[in-house]
Design a protein around this motif. Structure first.
Motif, PDB file in Angstrom:
ATOM      1  N   ILE A  30     -15.709  20.184 -64.936  1.00 12.74           N
ATOM      2  CA  ILE A  30     -15.843  20.471 -63.807  1.00 12.74           C
ATOM      3  C   ILE A  30     -16.470  22.039 -64.029  1.00 12.74           C
ATOM      4  O   ILE A  30     -16.189  22.764 -65.337  1.00 12.74           O
ATOM      5  N   CYS A  31     -18.057  22.798 -63.106  1.00 10.53           N
ATOM      6  CA  CYS A  31     -18.187  23.593 -63.524  1.00 10.53           C
ATOM      7  C   CYS A  31     -17.955  24.355 -61.530  1.00 10.53           C
ATOM      8  O   CYS A  31     -17.785  23.264 -60.893  1.00 10.53           O
ATOM      9  N   ILE A  32     -18.409  25.627 -61.792  1.00 15.43           N
ATOM     10  CA  ILE A  32     -18.222  26.660 -60.744  1.00 15.43           C
ATOM     11  C   ILE A  32     -18.804  27.418 -60.763  1.00 15.43           C
ATOM     12  O   ILE A  32     -19.720  27.767 -61.401  1.00 15.43           O
ATOM     13  N   ASP A  33     -19.586  27.634 -59.486  1.00 18.02           N
ATOM     14  CA  ASP A  33     -20.563  28.295 -58.988  1.00 18.02           C
ATOM     15  C   ASP A  33     -20.434  29.001 -57.128  1.00 18.02           C
ATOM     16  O   ASP A  33     -19.640  28.418 -56.356  1.00 18.02           O
ATOM     17  N   LEU A  34     -20.922  30.214 -56.536  1.00 23.09           N
ATOM     18  CA  LEU A  34     -20.488  30.667 -56.010  1.00 23.09           C
ATOM     19  C   LEU A  34     -21.925  30.551 -54.965  1.00 23.09           C
ATOM     20  O   LEU A  34     -23.419  31.245 -55.491  1.00 23.09           O
ATOM     21  N   ALA A  35     -22.122  30.108 -53.798  1.00 27.45           N
ATOM     22  CA  ALA A  35     -23.340  29.998 -52.608  1.00 27.45           C
ATOM     23  C   ALA A  35     -24.086  31.083 -52.235  1.00 27.45           C
ATOM     24  O   ALA A  35     -22.730  32.490 -52.628  1.00 27.45           O
ATOM     25  N   ASN A  36     -24.461  31.845 -51.508  1.00 24.72           N
ATOM     26  CA  ASN A  36     -24.971  32.979 -51.428  1.00 24.72           C
ATOM     27  C   ASN A  36     -24.202  34.044 -50.307  1.00 24.72           C
ATOM     28  O   ASN A  36     -23.993  35.046 -50.170  1.00 24.72           O
ATOM     29  N   ASP A  37     -23.281  32.602 -49.321  1.00 20.17           N
ATOM     30  CA  ASP A  37     -22.301  33.386 -48.563  1.00 20.17           C
ATOM     31  C   ASP A  37     -21.163  33.531 -48.762  1.00 20.17           C
ATOM     32  O   ASP A  37     -20.007  33.397 -48.642  1.00 20.17           O
ATOM     33  N   HIS A  38     -20.865  32.980 -50.692  1.00 21.85           N
ATOM     34  CA  HIS A  38     -20.092  33.140 -51.570  1.00 21.85           C
ATOM     35  C   HIS A  38     -18.735  32.568 -51.442  1.00 21.85           C
ATOM     36  O   HIS A  38     -17.203  32.299 -51.667  1.00 21.85           O
ATOM     37  N   LYS A  39     -18.977  31.307 -50.990  1.00 26.40           N
ATOM     38  CA  LYS A  39     -18.752  29.860 -50.840  1.00 26.40           C
ATOM     39  C   LYS A  39     -18.212  29.395 -51.881  1.00 26.40           C
ATOM     40  O   LYS A  39     -19.218  29.281 -52.943  1.00 26.40           O
TER      41      LYS A  39
END
Length: 557
Positions: A30-39
């Motif tokens: 898996i990879c991980i990232d952040l949405a604009n609301d830091h989710k």
């Protein structure tokens, strides 16, 4: 916080935290990232797409403990990421915590479920937790003040970020906020601090110690043949530690946030455990060209324990990884490790610089092997290359080499009480390595040597005991095989909660590929294999997630 540049079209493919752990564990990548609301968001990624994906942190995880004795974890950050190092470190900790949550919870229960039981033990634990809280407050403030200018404190800060991310992952927090939130009574912190805690047991007056008199951790051998340079290690540790993870961290961290230069040790492969961000064993293969390992030297000097204080120091669990990342050679590893000496988890560290080795060369080597020994208020180190080349080996077996360390740690008094067992050149393992080191000529034969235990037949396993030998007096300890009704002059020679629970080795050829050859579980060469169902202490020791029978083959990692 840096701008979070995210391809909006890719968000459609994100797997949000509502995706269950079991689904992620099944695919494992898996990879991980952040949405604009830091989710925090995840995406399952095929291995062939890893190199072209835009996500800042990715991981591969596979639990093979029942098949091989090891789980495998690979976590890496993307060098071209728009995130700062602090965010990347947090996400690296988070993705590891998320993928290995079940193992972390079991490993925590195995080590901590009974540790604070009883009024006196609970009182000691409170003293230890207060020590940890004071120490954490100190290093957090130092990191805040200095991480933008001092590479040392930048790396300390990143480790705190990683610990924060891992703890918040196992507690299912679904959004990221900058800043340190290390919980010093949380599972992740306490797992990482467990070995530093052993010296705090004496410094903070724990009534019943975890280690028996004479009990020690690990055997290690560096073998120089001229054509090859080998290093190997086995971990003498409690049977409850046998949930194992082989880890590879590729963290392209900068020396300081404002620098364009990455740390020399950006990639570190190691034998480790669930929830722990260093090795503990320790056994590291590092992209800087260094291989690092150690064996523990017990501190038997009550006076020196007064030097252990929560402020002005950094625990060994952190200093080890800082040195691994920042060092370019053995001397700089020692100099980085020396800073803010905690006096806890005192070891003889062994640093081999593979970048200095030329197979078949007859040169007079320097800086090929450095030895570092720590005690409270003391750090002694030096270049031992000439001894390695002259003798063909360097062996390490829990007795200090340097006289200063030997004296500070109180070993002369142990010699008076217990004899040659505590003399550096006369210890049973010293004699065994002196006699048998030539049997190690490649990585497979070194692994076999580090599994050696023939205690009923080998003269070095004889003792002032009834019966007259001990399975703890060999290169690979098997404390479970000693007679529960026997009589032993030194308590650690009897039935104890300890064995050499693994062996890991590398060679010049394997190191060039950043590989190790590793086996999990206590030795079964010349002795019966370990099975929990046969162990007299099985009902006293928590061992969730463990196979019953430990008979596994070596693996490459």
């Amino acid at each position: 916080m840096d701008s979070l540049a995210i391809d909006r079209n890719m968000i459609l493919y994100f797997v949000i935290l509502t995706l269950s752990f079991s689904q992620l564990a099944k695919c494992g990548d898996i990879c991980i990232d952040l949405a604009n609301d830091h989710k925090i968001s995840f995406l399952t990624v095929d291995k062939e797409d890893w190199s072209t994906s835009s996500y800042p942190v990715c991981a591969s995880f596979e639990n093979q403990i029942n098949a091989t004795g090891w789980a495998r974890l690979h976590v890496w950050t993307k060098p071209e990421s728009n995130y700062n190092d602090s965010t990347l470190a947090y996400l690296a900790g988070y993705i590891e915590g998320y993928l290995t949550k079940d193992l972390i919870n079991m490993h925590y229960d195995n080590l901590w479920e009974k540790y604070c039981e009883g009024i006196k033990a609970a009182a000691f634990c409170q003293r230890a937790f207060n020590f940890f809280a004071q120490n954490e407050a100190y290093i957090e403030q130092e990191a805040i003040d200095k991480r933008n200018t001092d590479p040392y404190w930048h790396q300390v800060g990143l480790i705190l970020d990683q610990l924060t991310g891992m703890e918040e992952a196992i507690n299912s927090k679904s959004s990221y906020q900058p800043g340190y939130r290390v919980n010093t009574t949380g599972k992740v912190y306490l797992l990482n601090a467990i070995v530093d805690l052993m010296d705090l047991e004496s410094a903070l007056n724990k009534t019943v110690k975890s280690l028996a008199v004479g009990q020690s951790f690990c055997s290690s051998l560096v073998r120089y043949t001229g054509d090859d340079l080998l290093i190997g290690h086995n971990s003498w540790i409690w049977f409850t530690f046998m949930l194992r993870v082989l880890k590879k961290y590729e963290f392209n961290f900068k020396q300081v946030q404002s620098s364009d230069k990455t740390v020399p040790g950006s990639t570190i492969s190691m034998s480790s455990y669930p929830g722990i961000i260093f090795s503990i064993d320790d056994f590291y293969i590092i992209s800087s060209g260094l291989a690092v390992t150690e064996t523990t030297n017990g501190n038997h000097n009550a006076t020196s324990l007064k030097l252990i204080r929560p402020k002005g120091c950094v625990l060994t669990m952190i200093r080890t990884m800082v040195a691994n990342r920042l060092a370019r050679d053995g001397k700089s590893w020692a100099q980085n490790f020396e800073r803010y000496n905690s006096g806890t988890y005192n070891n003889q560290f062994i640093i081999v610089d593979y970048s200095k080795f030329v197979p078949g060369s007859t040169r007079n080597y320097t800086n090929l092997l450095w030895i570092v020994e720590q005690m409270p208020g003391s750090m002694v180190y030096g270049d031992m290359s000439s001894i390695l080349v002259k003798n063909g080996y360097w062996a390490s077996y829990n007795i200090p080499y340097f006289q200063k360390t030997y004296q500070i740690a109180g070993y002369p008094d142990l010699v008076k009480q217990y004899g040659d067992f505590y003399v550096h050149e006369q210890n049973p393992r010293a004699k065994l390595f002196r006699r048998k080191h030539t049997e190690a000529y490649d990585h497979k034969s070194l692994l076999q040597l580090l599994r050696y235990n023939n205690y009923t037949q080998d003269p070095e396993s004889r003792c002032n005991c009834t019966p007259p030998y001990s399975a703890s007096m060999s290169i690979a300890c098997r404390g479970d095989l000693n007679d529960p009704n026997g009589l032993y002059h030194i308590p650690s020679q009897g039935v104890i909660n300890e064995a050499a629970v693994d062996a890991k080795v590398t060679s010049f050829e394997l190191f060039a590929k950043q590989q190790m050859y590793a086996i999990s579980g206590p030795t079964y060469d010349n002795v019966p294999p370990f099975a929990w169902s046969n162990f007299t202490m099985k009902d006293k020791l928590v061992h969730k997630g463990h196979p019953d029978l430990w008979v596994f083959k070596p693996v490459y990692f």
